[in-house]
Design an enzyme around this catalytic site. Structure first.
Site, PDB file in Angstrom:
ATOM      1  N   LYS A 236       0.854  -1.205   0.000  1.00  0.00           N
ATOM      2  CA  LYS A 236       0.000   0.000   0.000  1.00  0.00           C
ATOM      3  C   LYS A 236       0.886   1.250   0.000  1.00  0.00           C
ATOM      4  O   LYS A 236       1.940   1.279   0.643  1.00  0.00           O
ATOM      5  CB  LYS A 236      -0.877  -0.026   1.263  1.00  0.00           C
ATOM      6  CG  LYS A 236      -1.650   1.259   1.568  1.00  0.00           C
ATOM      7  CD  LYS A 236      -2.805   1.505   0.625  1.00  0.00           C
ATOM      8  CE  LYS A 236      -3.462   2.877   0.886  1.00  0.00           C
ATOM      9  NZ  LYS A 236      -4.342   3.314  -0.199  1.00  0.00           N
TER      10      LYS A 236
ATOM     11  N   CYS B 106      -2.340  10.183  -6.504  1.00  0.00           N
ATOM     12  CA  CYS B 106      -3.430   9.956  -5.545  1.00  0.00           C
ATOM     13  C   CYS B 106      -4.418  11.117  -5.615  1.00  0.00           C
ATOM     14  O   CYS B 106      -4.038  12.273  -5.446  1.00  0.00           O
ATOM     15  CB  CYS B 106      -2.905   9.812  -4.117  1.00  0.00           C
ATOM     16  SG  CYS B 106      -4.296   9.594  -2.968  1.00  0.00           S
TER      17      CYS B 106
END
Ligand code: RRO
Length: 370
Positions: free
Chosen positions: A43, A128
């Site tokens: 992650k 992101c």
């Protein structure tokens, strides 16, 4: 048959996980490594552990799309660089993803990652969409150049010779593909480009409640899953055309079948990552999709992905005719079997009707005799 390479890394299968769902803990990473995934990617990490955005922050619709505004929940970079995390990859290539709050954070994490032997590769997330107050980095071309300039100058990365790549957002317009590829081509430190991250700032509405389906950012989040597959394919194709051949393209976005992987490879992907399907189906998706890809290759007579990678043809009348003929060949036996079933049903109907008539006649005769 479906092995690939990524820089110096050998991947037994060209399919592995995207950073994101089911990648935050060593337990989850161990489950990926126990599957057919060719590598294990953690992650996206920040310098320190953080919880991410408020719940509910994810939404899923079966087979269509998913939305998330997780806001980078993660256990902090040290966790993903730990011996336990490395061990969870069980000898498979293990990559970490960096997504710091700013350039200084990213460089600090890069310094740490470069010092750890068991880290085989580093993916810097420039895409992101969900950090409140932080626009998507790779949509700002000046910032993209600044970040890559700093990474290129990073002594630790140079000395470590580790695989380094960047995760990109989707682009939607020709000049944007060209501009971003032109910038990336200027930097030798970039070994791969992973395209695409989620499509940022999508909105799903709960009609019953007349409100957004998720809570953070007034409902805006990153869109993923099958709905983004076609945007992802176009980005992989364009990036492959525009990037220097020394830079590999890793395809990601909406993959849920062996055919989807096959299409990504035709567009020139060196490997693919799977996010939403892994989220929904769990790590067994890597086994299923690897088998499906091999079945397609066997049917087409391919024994390695190099035989067709990057070889997407231009549209042609001959190609369309070949495709029509193939569809017909599949449909003809189906049509024949449905005609046979229809005839069988008709025969049964005739027999049943005859029995009914005979029974009626016999019944009448019986009543007359009685
Ligand atoms: O954690 C997230 O909200 C997130 C990240 Br870091 C990302 O890169 N892409 C995405 O859709 N969600």
């Amino acid at each position: 048959m479906i092995a690939t390479t990524l820089g110096p890394l050998k991947l037994d299968t060209c399919i592995y996980n995207a950073s994101g769902p089911r990648t935050g803990s060593t337990d989850a990473l161990a489950k990926i490594s126990a599957s057919s995934a060719g590598a294990v990617l953690a992650k996206s990490a920040t310098v320190l552990e953080q919880n991410g955005n408020d719940l509910p922050r994810t939404w899923q619709s079966d087979k269509v799309a998913s939305l998330n505004s997780e806001g980078l929940p993660n256990k902090g970079i040290d966790y993903y660089l730990s011996a336990e995390a490395i061990a969870s990859a069980n000898g498979k290539p293990y990559l970490v993803s960096l997504s710091g709050h700013n350039l200084a954070d990213n460089l600090a994490m890069l310094t740490k990652a470069c010092k750890v032997d068991g880290i085989h590769g580093i993916e810097l997330n420039l895409a992101c969409p969900n950090v409140i107050g932080h626009p998507i980095i790779a949509y700002d071309f000046d910032q993209l150049r600044d970040v890559l300039t700093a990474v290129q100058a990073h002594e630790g990365l140079k000395a470590s010779k580790k695989l380094f790549g960047i995760k990109m957002p989707p682009y939607f317009d020709g000049p944007h593909f060209e501009k971003s590829a032109q910038i990336i081509n200027d930097f030798d430190c970039v070994h791969f480009v992973a395209s695409i991250n989620t499509i940022g700032n999508a909105l799903v509405i709960d009609s019953e409640a007349e409100m957004p389906a998720i809570r953070p950012k007034n409902g805006l989040g990153g869109l993923s899953g099958p709905a983004v597959k076609y945007t992802a394919l176009a980005n992989v194709k364009k990036m492959r055309e525009l990037l220097h051949p020394r830079i590999a393209v890793v395809g990601v976005g909406g993959i849920e079948s062996g055919e989807d992987v096959f299409n990504m490879l035709l567009c020139g992907a060196q490997a693919v990552q799977i996010g939403t399907c892994h989220w929904i189906e769990g790590p067994k998706c890597f086994d299923r999709i690897a088998v499906e890809l091999q079945e397609i290759m066997q049917r087409k007579g391919y024994t390695s992905i190099e035989q067709f990678r990057g070889k997407l043809q231009n549209w042609s009348k001959e190609g369309a005719a070949k495709s029509r003929a193939a569809r017909k060949a599949v449909e003809a036996p189906k049509a024949a079997s449905s005609t046979a079933t229809e005839s069988q049903n008709n025969l049964i109907l005739i027999i049943v009707s005859l029995i009914a008539i005979i029974a009626g006649l016999l019944g009448e005769r019986f009543m007359l005799t009685a």
